[in-house]
Structures are given as C-alpha cells and as structure tokens.
Design a protein around this motif. Structure first.
Motif, PDB file in Angstrom:
ATOM      1  N   HIS A  30       0.816  -1.213   0.000  1.00  0.00           N
ATOM      2  CA  HIS A  30       0.000   0.000   0.000  1.00  0.00           C
ATOM      3  C   HIS A  30       0.851   1.266   0.000  1.00  0.00           C
ATOM      4  O   HIS A  30       0.549   2.234   0.704  1.00  0.00           O
ATOM      5  CB  HIS A  30      -0.964   0.023   1.193  1.00  0.00           C
ATOM      6  CG  HIS A  30      -1.881  -1.144   1.232  1.00  0.00           C
ATOM      7  ND1 HIS A  30      -2.925  -1.291   0.340  1.00  0.00           N
ATOM      8  CD2 HIS A  30      -1.915  -2.234   2.046  1.00  0.00           C
ATOM      9  CE1 HIS A  30      -3.563  -2.420   0.611  1.00  0.00           C
ATOM     10  NE2 HIS A  30      -2.971  -3.006   1.638  1.00  0.00           N
ATOM     11  N   TRP A  31       1.933   1.244  -0.767  1.00  0.00           N
ATOM     12  CA  TRP A  31       2.775   2.425  -0.879  1.00  0.00           C
ATOM     13  C   TRP A  31       2.115   3.439  -1.801  1.00  0.00           C
ATOM     14  O   TRP A  31       1.486   3.091  -2.795  1.00  0.00           O
ATOM     15  CB  TRP A  31       4.135   2.077  -1.443  1.00  0.00           C
ATOM     16  CG  TRP A  31       5.032   1.342  -0.493  1.00  0.00           C
ATOM     17  CD1 TRP A  31       4.832   1.152   0.831  1.00  0.00           C
ATOM     18  CD2 TRP A  31       6.254   0.698  -0.816  1.00  0.00           C
ATOM     19  NE1 TRP A  31       5.857   0.425   1.365  1.00  0.00           N
ATOM     20  CE2 TRP A  31       6.748   0.135   0.378  1.00  0.00           C
ATOM     21  CE3 TRP A  31       6.983   0.540  -1.978  1.00  0.00           C
ATOM     22  CZ2 TRP A  31       7.936  -0.574   0.413  1.00  0.00           C
ATOM     23  CZ3 TRP A  31       8.155  -0.163  -1.934  1.00  0.00           C
ATOM     24  CH2 TRP A  31       8.626  -0.707  -0.744  1.00  0.00           C
ATOM     25  N   ASP A  32       2.284   4.702  -1.490  1.00  0.00           N
ATOM     26  CA  ASP A  32       1.783   5.770  -2.355  1.00  0.00           C
ATOM     27  C   ASP A  32       2.994   6.513  -2.904  1.00  0.00           C
ATOM     28  O   ASP A  32       3.761   7.120  -2.159  1.00  0.00           O
ATOM     29  CB  ASP A  32       0.889   6.720  -1.560  1.00  0.00           C
ATOM     30  CG  ASP A  32       0.178   7.697  -2.459  1.00  0.00           C
ATOM     31  OD1 ASP A  32       0.089   7.440  -3.671  1.00  0.00           O
ATOM     32  OD2 ASP A  32      -0.297   8.722  -1.936  1.00  0.00           O
ATOM     33  N   LEU A  33       3.185   6.434  -4.198  1.00  0.00           N
ATOM     34  CA  LEU A  33       4.351   7.044  -4.839  1.00  0.00           C
ATOM     35  C   LEU A  33       3.973   8.333  -5.559  1.00  0.00           C
ATOM     36  O   LEU A  33       4.543   8.664  -6.588  1.00  0.00           O
ATOM     37  CB  LEU A  33       4.981   6.049  -5.817  1.00  0.00           C
ATOM     38  CG  LEU A  33       5.438   4.726  -5.214  1.00  0.00           C
ATOM     39  CD1 LEU A  33       5.894   3.780  -6.306  1.00  0.00           C
ATOM     40  CD2 LEU A  33       6.535   4.952  -4.201  1.00  0.00           C
ATOM     41  N   GLY A  34       3.012   9.041  -5.031  1.00  0.00           N
ATOM     42  CA  GLY A  34       2.581  10.277  -5.667  1.00  0.00           C
ATOM     43  C   GLY A  34       1.595   9.988  -6.781  1.00  0.00           C
ATOM     44  O   GLY A  34       0.621   9.273  -6.599  1.00  0.00           O
ATOM     45  N   PHE A  35       1.866  10.548  -7.948  1.00  0.00           N
ATOM     46  CA  PHE A  35       0.941  10.368  -9.074  1.00  0.00           C
ATOM     47  C   PHE A  35       1.133   9.014  -9.753  1.00  0.00           C
ATOM     48  O   PHE A  35       0.295   8.587 -10.543  1.00  0.00           O
ATOM     49  CB  PHE A  35       1.107  11.494 -10.103  1.00  0.00           C
ATOM     50  CG  PHE A  35       2.432  11.483 -10.802  1.00  0.00           C
ATOM     51  CD1 PHE A  35       2.577  10.842 -12.014  1.00  0.00           C
ATOM     52  CD2 PHE A  35       3.530  12.119 -10.254  1.00  0.00           C
ATOM     53  CE1 PHE A  35       3.797  10.825 -12.664  1.00  0.00           C
ATOM     54  CE2 PHE A  35       4.746  12.118 -10.891  1.00  0.00           C
ATOM     55  CZ  PHE A  35       4.885  11.464 -12.104  1.00  0.00           C
TER      56      PHE A  35
END
Length: 66
Positions: A30-35
C-alpha cells in the motif's frame, strides 16, 4: 537456432517481469508514490511483455521462413 537474435525479446521480458513484480509489491504494501500508482507499473510491464512476445514470434517466423 541462434539465441543472439532473441536478446531483445529476452531483455524486454525481464524488464516487464521486474515492473510487474514491483507493481505487485507496491500494491501489497500500500505504498503511495505520488501520481504514479502500482497499476501503472503493472500495465506498463504487461504491455512490454506483449511487445516482447510479438517481437519473438515475428523473429521466429522470419527465421524459419528462410
């Protein structure tokens, strides 16, 4: 059969597998790498593997036509 003719499809397969694996890891953690989302990695990796398959099939057809 000369395997040197298949270096491009093999390299593309490996790049596609790495991108798909990285996208799966990003999804599971569930990593969020921006866009950039994990589905983008999975989609690009799948597209690269399809292109590698088409290139390999065309090279095989051209090789056995001779």
């Amino acid at each position: 059969m000369d395997l040197k003719k298949f270096t491009l499809p093999i390299v593309l397969f490996v790049i596609g597998m790495v991108l798909i694996t990285f996208g799966a890891i990003v999804t599971m953690l569930h990593w969020d790498l921006g866009f950039i989302d994990a589905t983008i990695f999975i989609a690009i990796g799948s597209l690269i593997e399809v292109v590698a398959s088409i290139i390999a099939i065309v090279k095989l057809i051209l090789m056995y036509k001779k």
